[in-house]
Design a protein around this motif. Structure first.
Motif, PDB file in Angstrom:
ATOM      1  N   ASN A  53     -12.075   3.067 -11.430  1.00 41.44           N
ATOM      2  CA  ASN A  53     -10.671   3.407 -11.223  1.00 41.44           C
ATOM      3  C   ASN A  53     -10.371   3.697  -9.751  1.00 41.44           C
ATOM      4  O   ASN A  53      -9.320   3.313  -9.223  1.00 41.44           O
ATOM      5  CB  ASN A  53     -10.290   4.617 -12.077  1.00 41.44           C
ATOM      6  N   ARG A  54     -11.299   4.349  -9.078  1.00 45.50           N
ATOM      7  CA  ARG A  54     -11.090   4.648  -7.658  1.00 45.50           C
ATOM      8  C   ARG A  54     -11.151   3.367  -6.818  1.00 45.50           C
ATOM      9  O   ARG A  54     -10.413   3.241  -5.837  1.00 45.50           O
ATOM     10  CB  ARG A  54     -12.118   5.677  -7.201  1.00 45.50           C
ATOM     11  N   LEU A  55     -12.005   2.458  -7.209  1.00 43.49           N
ATOM     12  CA  LEU A  55     -12.027   1.159  -6.534  1.00 43.49           C
ATOM     13  C   LEU A  55     -10.717   0.415  -6.764  1.00 43.49           C
ATOM     14  O   LEU A  55     -10.197  -0.242  -5.862  1.00 43.49           O
ATOM     15  CB  LEU A  55     -13.207   0.325  -7.039  1.00 43.49           C
ATOM     16  N   THR A  61      -3.925  -0.168  -2.750  1.00 47.54           N
ATOM     17  CA  THR A  61      -3.397   0.293  -1.470  1.00 47.54           C
ATOM     18  C   THR A  61      -3.849  -0.584  -0.301  1.00 47.54           C
ATOM     19  O   THR A  61      -3.401  -0.370   0.831  1.00 47.54           O
ATOM     20  CB  THR A  61      -3.852   1.737  -1.194  1.00 47.54           C
ATOM     21  N   HIS A  62      -4.759  -1.516  -0.583  1.00 41.49           N
ATOM     22  CA  HIS A  62      -5.320  -2.386   0.461  1.00 41.49           C
ATOM     23  C   HIS A  62      -6.047  -1.581   1.530  1.00 41.49           C
ATOM     24  O   HIS A  62      -6.020  -1.930   2.713  1.00 41.49           O
ATOM     25  CB  HIS A  62      -4.223  -3.263   1.094  1.00 41.49           C
ATOM     26  N   LEU A  63      -6.700  -0.502   1.080  1.00 42.65           N
ATOM     27  CA  LEU A  63      -7.502   0.321   1.964  1.00 42.65           C
ATOM     28  C   LEU A  63      -8.955   0.297   1.484  1.00 42.65           C
ATOM     29  O   LEU A  63      -9.223   0.135   0.290  1.00 42.65           O
ATOM     30  CB  LEU A  63      -7.001   1.768   1.963  1.00 42.65           C
ATOM     31  N   PRO A  64      -9.917   0.485   2.391  1.00 44.59           N
ATOM     32  CA  PRO A  64     -11.322   0.540   1.978  1.00 44.59           C
ATOM     33  C   PRO A  64     -11.592   1.744   1.081  1.00 44.59           C
ATOM     34  O   PRO A  64     -11.059   2.834   1.311  1.00 44.59           O
ATOM     35  CB  PRO A  64     -12.084   0.664   3.306  1.00 44.59           C
ATOM     36  N   ARG A  65     -12.405   1.553   0.059  1.00 51.01           N
ATOM     37  CA  ARG A  65     -12.772   2.666  -0.818  1.00 51.01           C
ATOM     38  C   ARG A  65     -13.399   3.806  -0.019  1.00 51.01           C
ATOM     39  O   ARG A  65     -13.190   4.990  -0.323  1.00 51.01           O
ATOM     40  CB  ARG A  65     -13.755   2.157  -1.898  1.00 51.01           C
ATOM     41  N   PHE A  70     -11.585  12.646  -2.077  1.00 49.98           N
ATOM     42  CA  PHE A  70     -11.054  13.329  -3.258  1.00 49.98           C
ATOM     43  C   PHE A  70     -11.472  14.791  -3.167  1.00 49.98           C
ATOM     44  O   PHE A  70     -12.627  15.136  -3.400  1.00 49.98           O
ATOM     45  CB  PHE A  70     -11.574  12.670  -4.528  1.00 49.98           C
ATOM     46  N   MET A  71     -10.539  15.640  -2.811  1.00 47.80           N
ATOM     47  CA  MET A  71     -10.842  17.045  -2.549  1.00 47.80           C
ATOM     48  C   MET A  71     -11.191  17.796  -3.828  1.00 47.80           C
ATOM     49  O   MET A  71     -10.721  17.452  -4.920  1.00 47.80           O
ATOM     50  CB  MET A  71      -9.631  17.718  -1.893  1.00 47.80           C
ATOM     51  N   ASP A  72     -11.997  18.843  -3.680  1.00 48.35           N
ATOM     52  CA  ASP A  72     -12.193  19.813  -4.746  1.00 48.35           C
ATOM     53  C   ASP A  72     -11.037  20.807  -4.653  1.00 48.35           C
ATOM     54  O   ASP A  72     -11.002  21.663  -3.771  1.00 48.35           O
ATOM     55  CB  ASP A  72     -13.527  20.539  -4.577  1.00 48.35           C
ATOM     56  N   VAL A 100      -5.263   6.295   7.004  1.00 45.34           N
ATOM     57  CA  VAL A 100      -6.106   7.355   6.440  1.00 45.34           C
ATOM     58  C   VAL A 100      -5.318   8.004   5.318  1.00 45.34           C
ATOM     59  O   VAL A 100      -4.313   8.678   5.577  1.00 45.34           O
ATOM     60  CB  VAL A 100      -6.490   8.393   7.505  1.00 45.34           C
ATOM     61  N   PRO A 101      -5.704   7.790   4.059  1.00 47.50           N
ATOM     62  CA  PRO A 101      -4.905   8.305   2.951  1.00 47.50           C
ATOM     63  C   PRO A 101      -5.078   9.805   2.743  1.00 47.50           C
ATOM     64  O   PRO A 101      -6.194  10.334   2.759  1.00 47.50           O
ATOM     65  CB  PRO A 101      -5.439   7.531   1.739  1.00 47.50           C
TER      66      PRO A 101
END
Length: 249
Positions: A53-55, A61-65, A70-72, A100-101
């Motif tokens: 799902n993250r991929l 978004t056309h951004l690199p994985r 993913f913050m805690d 940078v997302p």
């Protein structure tokens, strides 16, 4: 994969170079009760499904994985400057770097996305009632040079007809701002109140100097077909709200 991704794109006056969206529960690989676009790795879902799902999110978004963090999230007020470490404990993130997302995950709590008028700084904040009361949105706004130049978008959260809280929650908000009383109405049980997270967020943002506020009209609890809801289901996936600067747009 369960159908195509159903994405919510903010309707707000952000600059063209700012790209933002919220995911829903559709379009991923997870099986019930996390079906299907669960992005949370801490909710009991198969880690292989979460990573797929993250991929998928990276593809959308056309951004690199590898650029995604993913913050805690801990219902606090810390705002992390991105790009940052692989693992970080915070409830908001901010950046001035392109592509940078900034991303937060929710399943009833309120996601808030921010950008400035020039489109050269963006942020995302996770605002459950605890973080909202403690000032997570104000902390995010403070990471911009000029609050008057900031615009905010309120993403999908539990709605005001479904979010019942105890009197102590209302008291904590009212202690900080008497105007917060307007965001609470009596619930069905004695001593309980229905809280309007959207109204509370608008009050806090306006006090912080933000006047351009959009969004804030969904209910994750009421729309089981479209949204995850922890309060409704107990075991639940997580949706993502994210924003980044893309100068090529």
């Amino acid at each position: 994969m369960n159908s195509e991704a159903d994405l919510i794109v903010p309707d707000w006056p952000a600059p063209d170079c700012v790209w933002a969206m919220s995911t829903t529960r559709s379009g991923g690989f997870s099986l019930p009760p996390w079906d299907s676009f669960n992005l949370g790795g801490h909710v009991g879902d198969d880690p292989a499904h979460v990573e797929k799902n993250r991929l998928r999110l990276a593809e959308l978004t056309h951004l690199p994985r590898s650029d995604f963090r993913f913050m805690d999230q801990v219902h606090g007020t810390d705002i992390e400057e991105f790009p940052g470490p692989e693992r970080v404990q915070a409830d908001g993130c901010v950046t001035s770097q392109a592509r940078v997302p900034c991303l937060v995950m929710t399943a009833d709590c309120l996601p808030v996305l921010f950008c400035n008028r020039d489109g050269n700084r963006v942020a995302a904040a996770h605002a459950g009632w605890r973080g909202l009361c403690q000032g997570v949105l104000e902390c995010a706004v403070a990471r911009f040079d000029d609050p008057a130049s900031v615009m905010a978008w309120l993403g999908p959260a539990i709605g005001p007809r479904q979010f019942e809280v105890g009197a102590e929650v209302r008291e904590r908000f009212v202690e900080r701002d008497p105007e917060a009383a307007r965001a609470f109405v009596p619930g069905q049980s004695r001593g309980r109140f229905l809280a309007d997270l959207y109204q509370l967020a608008r009050q806090r943002l306006q006090t912080a100097g933000v006047t351009q506020i959009s969004g804030g009209y969904w209910c994750t609890f009421s729309d089981a077909d479209r949204f995850f809801s922890y309060r409704r289901d107990g075991v639940s996936g997580r949706m993502a709200s994210l924003i980044f600067i893309d100068p090529s747009r």
